[in-house]
Design an enzyme around this catalytic site. Structure first.
Site, PDB file in Angstrom:
ATOM      1  CG  ASP A 160      -2.239   0.660   1.033  1.00  0.00           C
ATOM      2  OD1 ASP A 160      -2.348   1.486   0.120  1.00  0.00           O
ATOM      3  OD2 ASP A 160      -3.181   0.368   1.816  1.00  0.00           O
ATOM      4  CG  ASP A 173      -9.234   2.270  -0.566  1.00  0.00           C
ATOM      5  OD1 ASP A 173      -8.663   1.215  -0.879  1.00  0.00           O
ATOM      6  OD2 ASP A 173      -8.730   3.124   0.174  1.00  0.00           O
TER       7      ASP A 173
END
Ligand code: DGJ
Length: 731
Positions: A467, A533
Site C-alpha cells: 500500500d 477502495d
C-alpha cells in the site's frame, strides 16, 4: 517485420549529407506489427520523425515510403518558418518546434537549445535506436522506438552530459504526432474512491496537460490519454492513446499547434534541480507507451496483449481472495480471523490476506507505520497460529504492508526523524497522519529491505499487498531538502526488484489508497493492482470499465463487499456485487463468518462460477458496448478464438423510456452461430416487466454472430442497480 527503404533511391536522405555514420540503417524505417505501421524518417540526420503511426500500410516500396514521409509533412505557409514543421520524437526549437519541448535544461543558462545530429542508428527486431550528438552544447541523446508484437509502440529517451559544466535537466518528453482528424481528446480524471472518471474535450489549439505531482501515479492520473476522430467510441472511430510508465511525478499531454500539427506526449515531471548531470552522467526517462486502434477496445487490446506477454505475467489461475480489511478493519483477533478464514474456505476462497493492523502500535490509522514487527500485544504467539490455520484450510496467505510510509507516532520516526522526506528544517503536512520514508537514504532503504526480508523469510507468505496512502509533498532529502521524488521512485523499483529476486514466488499487489499506483512502471515488478477502495459495485462498474483501457481483468483486484457498502452507504444484491467482481481478479471483502447461511450458499455459487469462467475472463478480449441507452451499460469478454463470451448488462439508473430494445453484443464472430443463455447464478433479476423476452423463458436462443453483434438481442428491462449475465457459446 521491418521494411527498409533503399537509401540510394531516396533523394532526401543521402547518408553523407544527412550526417549519418556509416551504418546500415535506412533513412526511412517502416516498423509494422499487430495491424500497426510506424514510419520513421531519419533523412534529415537528426532525431527520428514519425511520418506515420496508425493502421498497417502493407508492404511499401522505397518510393511509397518516400511518399509517406512527404505526406506526413505540414506545408510551408507565408510568414512562417521556411521549412516544414516536423515533430522529432524529442521535438526541439532547433527543428522549428514551438510546442512542448522534448528536452528542457541548461548549464548556467547555456546549452539550452541543442540540435542533435544522428551519429549512430541501429535497427533490429522492430527496435530503432538513434544516438544524437550536439558537441557544441555538450549533450547527447539516445532515443529508442520499439513496435511490440501487439502493435503497441513504445519509446524512451536518455540525455547525457558529454562535456562541460553541470547540466540541469528540467524535462525530457517524448511526442508523437497524430493526424488532424483527431479532433477530440479523452482522458481519465477522478479522485480517491472514484478513480478513472473519463473526461472528453475538443482537441483545440493549445495544450491539455495532465500533470501528476503526487509522487505516485495518482487516483486522478490520466492513465491513458486518447486523441481520436470525432465521436470515437469503444468500437468506432480511430484513436491514438498514450501512457507514461512511471510511478512518480509525470505528465501526459495533447497539444495542437496553430498550424494544426497535433501531438500527444509525455514523460517524467522533474522537480527543480532534481536531475543535474556532471560530465559523463546520463538521465533516462521512462517508457512512453502508445496504442493506436479502431476504437478504444482495439487500443486497449494492444496494452492487454503486451501485459500478457510479459514473462512475469501471472500464469496460475487467479485465486479467490478473502481480504480482511472491510471485514474486521483493525479488530485483529486470532479466533475471529480463524473463524473468518474457515467461512472463507467454505465458500471456496483460495487466498487469505491479512490487511492493515498486524504490526506494532497499529490499533488505528494514526500510529505504527514504520514499525514492521508483529505486534506482540495482539499476536502474543506471532502470526504463525493464524498462518497455520489458514494453510490447513487449504488457502495461501497474504499480508499487507505500507513500506514507504511512517507515522510520526512510531518508534521508527522517533529514532530516525532524519529518514523522513522533508524540505530543510521542517516537515511537510501529514496525510492520513503519515509522512514518507526517504528511500534515497541508504540506511532507511536497508532497514526496509531487512524488515521485509525478515517478514517474508520467516513466514509462509504467498502474497504481499503493498500500500501507499499519501502523496509525496515537499519530498526533500534530509538534511539539505533537495528534491527526492525521482530518486524515491527509482528506489521503490529497486526495492521491489530486490525483494522479487529474494522471494520470486511471492506475488505483489500495487495498492495505493486504492488505485493511485496503477501504471506500467510498477507493473514491471508487481502482479496486480487494487483498482479502488470503493467496492460499491455501482461505482466499480465505471472504475473497472475505464481501468480496463490499460489493464486486463486478471491484474485488477475486485472484491465482493458486504451488502451495505462501506464507501457509499448503498445496499446491493449479492448478484450485483459478485457479477461486478467477476470480470476482474475476484475476491471477497466482507465478514462472511457473520453472513447468513443463504448468503454464504449464494456466494459459493458465484465463487464456483468465477472458477469456471476465469480462464475465459483472464485471457479474452475486453469489449464495451458504445451505447445501450443513457441508463445502462454492457461489457464483456470474448475468447481470443471467438468461441465463448460472457457479457454483463448493467442497469445503472432508471431509463427515460419504458421498454427496452435490442442490445448488440459486441465482439462476436459474424460468421459463427452462438447459443446465448442467461448465465447462472446471475439469473433474471427483478425486472420492470412481467413478461421477459421469449428466449429468456425458453432457456436460450441460437443466432448468428452477425445478428447478435449488429441487431443484438432483446434483453429484460431491469430495475436499477441490477445486472444480467449472458453467456454466448459458439456452436
Ligand atoms: C488503503 C487500501 O486501499 C485498503 O484496501 C486498505 O488496505 C487500507 N489502506 C488499510 O489501511
Amino acid at each position: 517485420m521491418t521494411t527498409p527503404s533503399d537509401p540510394t533511391t531516396d533523394q532526401t536522405t543521402d547518408p553523407a549529407t544527412a550526417g549519418h555514420t556509416a551504418d546500415t540503417t535506412p533513412s526511412v524505417v517502416h516498423l509494422t506489427s499487430g495491424g500497426v505501421s510506424v514510419v520513421l524518417d531519419l533523412g534529415a540526420g537528426r532525431l527520428p520523425v514519425v511520418a506515420w503511426w496508425g493502421a498497417a500500410l502493407g508492404d511499401l516500396s522505397a518510393a511509397e515510403l518516400d511518399a509517406v514521409v512527404r505526406g506526413g509533412l505540414a506545408g510551408v505557409v507565408p510568414n512562417e518558418l521556411d521549412e516544414p514543421e516536423v515533430v522529432e520524437l524529442l521535438p526541439l526549437a532547433s527543428g522549428g518546434w514551438r510546442g512542448q519541448p522534448g528536452l528542457e535544461g541548461h548549464s548556467a543558462g547555456t546549452s539550452w537549445t541543442p540540435l542533435f545530429r544522428a551519429q549512430a542508428t541501429t535497427l533490429a527486431d522492430r527496435v530503432l535506436t538513434v544516438h544524437g550528438v550536439d558537441e557544441q552544447s555538450g549533450l547527447a541523446v539516445d532515443v529508442v522506438v520499439e513496435l511490440l508484437g501487439s502493435g503497441l509502440l513504445r519509446s524512451r529517451a536518455a540525455v547525457t552530459r558529454t562535456s562541460g559544466d553541470e547540466f540541469v535537466v528540467d524535462s525530457l518528453q517524448i511526442a508523437l504526432p497524430v493526424p488532424r482528424r483527431a479532433q477530440e481528446v479523452l482522458d481519465l480524471a477522478g479522485r480517491w474512491g472514484r478513480e478513472r472518471a473519463p473526461q472528453r474535450l475538443p482537441f483545440v489549439v493549445g495544450a491539455h496537460l495532465r500533470d501528476s505531482r503526487r509522487g505516485r501515479t495518482g487516483a486522478d492520473a490520466s492513465l491513458v490519454l486518447a486523441a481520436g476522430t470525432p465521436g470515437f467510441g469503444f468500437s468506432s472511430g480511430e484513436v491514438w492513446t498514450l501512457h507514461v510508465a512511471w510511478s512518480g511525478d509525470h505528465r501526459e499531454y495533447a497539444e495542437r499547434m496553430a498550424s494544426g500539427t497535433s501531438v500527444i506526449g509525455g514523460g517524467e515531471l522533474l522537480l527543480p534541480g532534481e536531475v543535474r548531470l556532471a560530465a559523463g552522467e546520463t538521465y533516462q526517462g521512462p517508457w512512453v507507451y502508445a496504442s493506436w486502434g479502431r476504437g478504444l477496445d482495439a487500443a486497449a487490446a494492444r496494452f492487454h496483449e503486451h501485459l500478457r506477454s510479459r514473462p512475469g505475467h501471472p500464469s496460475s489461475p487467479r485465486p479467490v481472495v478473502l481480504n480482511t480489511w472491510e471485514a474486521v478493519y483493525f479488530d485483529h483477533d486470532l479466533d475471529r480471523l480463524v473463524e473468518l478464514a474457515r467461512a472463507a474456505a467454505e465458500v471456496g476462497a483460495e487466498r487469505f490476506v491479512l490487511d492493515d493492523g498486524w504490526f506494532r502500535g497499529r490499533r488505528d490509522d494514526t500510529a505504527g507505520l514504520g514499525d514492521w514487527f508483529v505486534d506482540e500485544t495482539v499476536w502474543p504467539d506471532g502470526l504463525e497460529p493464524l498462518i497455520g490455520a489458514v494453510r490447513e484450510l487449504g488457502l495461501d496467505f497474504g499480508i499487507w504492508v505500507e513500506p514507504e510510509m511512517v507515522n510520526p507516532d512510531s518508534d521508527l520516526a522517533r529514532a530516525h526523524p532524519e529518514w523522513m522526506l522533508a524540505p530543510a528544517g521542517r516537515l511537510p503536512m501529514t496525510g492520513r497522519s503519515q509522512q514518507v520514508l526517504d528511500l534515497g537514504h541508504p540506511e532507511a532503504y536497508a532497514y526496509l529491505l531487512e524488515r521485509l526480508t525478515d517478514l517474508l523469510g520467516s513466514h509462509d507468505v504467498a502474497y504481499v499487498k503493498w500500500d501507499h496512502n499519501r502523496d509525496l509533498l515537499e519530498a526533500g532529502h534530509s538534511p539539505t531538502g533537495t528534491p527526492g521524488v525521482h530518486e524515491q521512485t527509482l528506489a521503490l523499483y529497486r526495492l521491489l526488484d530486490e525483494l522479487r529476486g529474494r522471494f520470486p514466488a511471492v506475488e505483489i499487489e500495487s495498492c495505493s489508497s486504492g488505485g493511485a499506483r496503477a501504471d506500467l512502471g510498477v507493473l514491471e515488478r508487481t502482479d496486480r493492482v487494487w483498482a479502488s477502495d470503493n467496492i460499491d459495485p455501482l461505482e466499480r462498474q465505471q472504475i473497472q470499465r475505464w481501468t480496463s483501457q490499460l489493464l486486463p481483468g486478471e491484474i485488477v483486484g475486485s472484491h465482493v463487499g458486504s451488502p451495505h457498502s462501506h464507501s457509499t452507504g448503498r445496499t446491493h444484491t449479492l448478484a450485483f456485487r459478485a457479477g461486478t467482481a467477476l470480470f476482474s481478479h475476484f475476491g471477497v471483502e466482507w465478514d462472511v463468518s457473520r453472513a447468513s447461511a443463504d448468503e454464504r450458499a449464494e456466494l459459493a455459487r458465484w465463487v464456483d462460477l468465477y472458477k469456471e469462467v476465469r480462464p475465459l475472463v483472464h485471457s479474452g478480449r475486453v469489449v464495451r458496448a458504445d451505447h445501450v441507452d443513457e441508463s445502462s451499460l454492457l461489457h464483456g469478454v470474448v475468447s481470443q478464438d471467438g468461441s465463448d463470451a460472457l457479457f454483463a448488462l448493467v442497469q445503472l439508473t432508471t431509463p427515460l423510456t419504458s421498454a427496452t430494445g435490442s442490445v448488440p453484443l459486441p465482439g462476436l464472430d459474424p460468421a459463427r452461430r452462438y447459443r446465448v443463455q442467461l448465465q447462472a447464478p446471475g439469473d433474471v433479476p427483478r425486472t420492470r416487466s412481467d413478461s421477459p423476452p421469449p428466449w429468456v423463458v425458453d432457456g436460450g436462443v441460437v443466432l448468428s454472430g452477425g445478428v447478435l453483434s449488429e441487431q443484438g438481442l432483446q434483453l429484460p428491462a431491469l430495475h436499477p442497480e441490477q445486472l444480467l449475465l449472458l453467456r454466448a457459446t459458439a456452436l
